[in-house]
Write an enzyme that holds these catalytic residues in place. Structure first.
Site, PDB file in Angstrom:
ATOM      1  CG  ASP A  44      -2.065  -0.993   1.069  1.00  0.00           C
ATOM      2  OD1 ASP A  44      -2.471  -1.260  -0.074  1.00  0.00           O
ATOM      3  OD2 ASP A  44      -2.551  -1.502   2.092  1.00  0.00           O
ATOM      4  CD  GLU A 117      -3.795   9.205   6.742  1.00  0.00           C
ATOM      5  OE1 GLU A 117      -2.553   9.267   6.571  1.00  0.00           O
ATOM      6  OE2 GLU A 117      -4.455   8.169   6.562  1.00  0.00           O
ATOM      7  CG  ASP A 146      -1.742  12.900  21.719  1.00  0.00           C
ATOM      8  OD1 ASP A 146      -1.570  13.767  22.595  1.00  0.00           O
ATOM      9  OD2 ASP A 146      -1.517  11.686  21.911  1.00  0.00           O
ATOM     10  CB  ALA A 154      -9.425   5.362  -0.538  1.00  0.00           C
ATOM     11  CB  THR A 157      -9.501   0.701   6.035  1.00  0.00           C
ATOM     12  OG1 THR A 157      -8.748   0.933   4.838  1.00  0.00           O
ATOM     13  CG2 THR A 157     -10.969   0.541   5.677  1.00  0.00           C
ATOM     14  CE1 TYR A 159      -2.842   7.900  13.537  1.00  0.00           C
ATOM     15  CE2 TYR A 159      -2.148   9.650  12.054  1.00  0.00           C
ATOM     16  CZ  TYR A 159      -2.252   9.124  13.329  1.00  0.00           C
ATOM     17  OH  TYR A 159      -1.753   9.829  14.388  1.00  0.00           O
ATOM     18  CG  LEU A 161      -9.852   0.735  11.532  1.00  0.00           C
ATOM     19  CD1 LEU A 161     -11.314   0.949  11.923  1.00  0.00           C
ATOM     20  CD2 LEU A 161      -9.739  -0.420  10.543  1.00  0.00           C
ATOM     21  CB  SER A 162      -4.824   3.155  13.852  1.00  0.00           C
ATOM     22  OG  SER A 162      -4.439   2.163  12.932  1.00  0.00           O
TER      23      SER A 162
END
Length: 258
Positions: A44, A117, A146, A154, A157, A159, A161-162
């Protein structure tokens, strides 16, 4: 769809380079300037590099990626055989990058684009203080965290999602606005906004609490404010095998438990 002139690019990893040598023996290849489709070998991260190269050089070619990395969310399965047939049957998805207009404390202005992002991140141990506006209206006078990010479907899923952000269906027409380790407001866990929105972020007290803005891998430090929009003038085209299309992957990701 039928393509007649393939060009091949590969990640510098030994695995991807070995696969590239195998493909070179099986098919005819053309220089990028003469091609009508790109075959990209890697993960990716390499796909993001490839898409940014297309953006930076104003190439408008579809990309069919094959995974020789780790996750491979934006890639197809690696198979050297029947590549031309796979291209004929491939499903095309058009993605639009985010445009980040950033200004530093010193007045420097930069424009970057992001496929996944745009993130605003604290530079020191001090928590970040941000004012967030959507379409000219202040929606958060002060976010203490932070940082915060804006993700495309796209990129939802990755950063996003984390950071416990929502997974967005590919055709949702929405962007995820997700805080990173938020402290105040305590109950705010993010928002979903239409992808036509204009998102403005202003750093509160940038001298004491400096922040950086990151568009995928491109960073602008000591940021004062950014404006984030979806750039519909620079479409990017990804090709996927019919049974592994991007919208199917995003849908399946919502039900993964690990």
């Amino acid at each position: 769809m039928k393509f007649n002139r393939m060009t091949l690019i590969a990640s510098p990893t030994p695995k991807a380079q070995k696969a590239a040598e195998e493909l070179k023996k099986l098919y005819q290849w053309y220089p990028l300037e003469e091609a009508d489709v790109i075959i990209a070998l890697g993960g990716d991260g390499f796909m993001l590099q490839t898409l940014h190269h297309l953006l930076d050089n104003s190439f408008n070619l579809p990309v069919f990626g094959m995974n020789l990395g780790t996750v491979g969310f934006l890639m197809n399965e690696w198979r050297p055989s029947n590549l031309l047939r796979r291209l004929i049957r491939a499903k095309q998805f058009t993605v639009y990058p985010l445009r980040m207009d950033g200004q530093t404390v010193s007045g420097e202005q930069k424009i970057y684009r992001a496929i996944n992002e745009v993130s605003m991140l604290r530079e020191t141990r001090q928590t970040a203080h941000l004012e967030i506006s959507v379409d000219g209206r202040i929606v958060l006078p002060e976010l203490v965290s932070d940082g915060v990010l804006v993700a495309t479907p796209a990129g939802s899923t990755a950063y996003n999602l984390s950071a416990d952000g929502p997974i967005l269906p590919f055709d949702s027409g929405m962007l995820a606005l997700t805080p990173i380790s938020p402290f105040r407001p305590r109950r705010w866990r993010g928002a979903i906004v239409p992808d036509g929105s204009i998102i403005d972020m202003r750093v509160v007290d940038p001298d004491k609490r400096p922040m950086s803005a990151v568009a995928d891998q491109r960073e602008l430090r000591e940021i004062a404010n950014v404006t984030i929009t979806l750039d519909r003038t620079t479409p990017l085209h990804l090709l996927f095998d019919p049974n592994h299309a991007l919208d199917d992957r995003i849908a399946r990701e919502q039900f993964r438990l690990c």
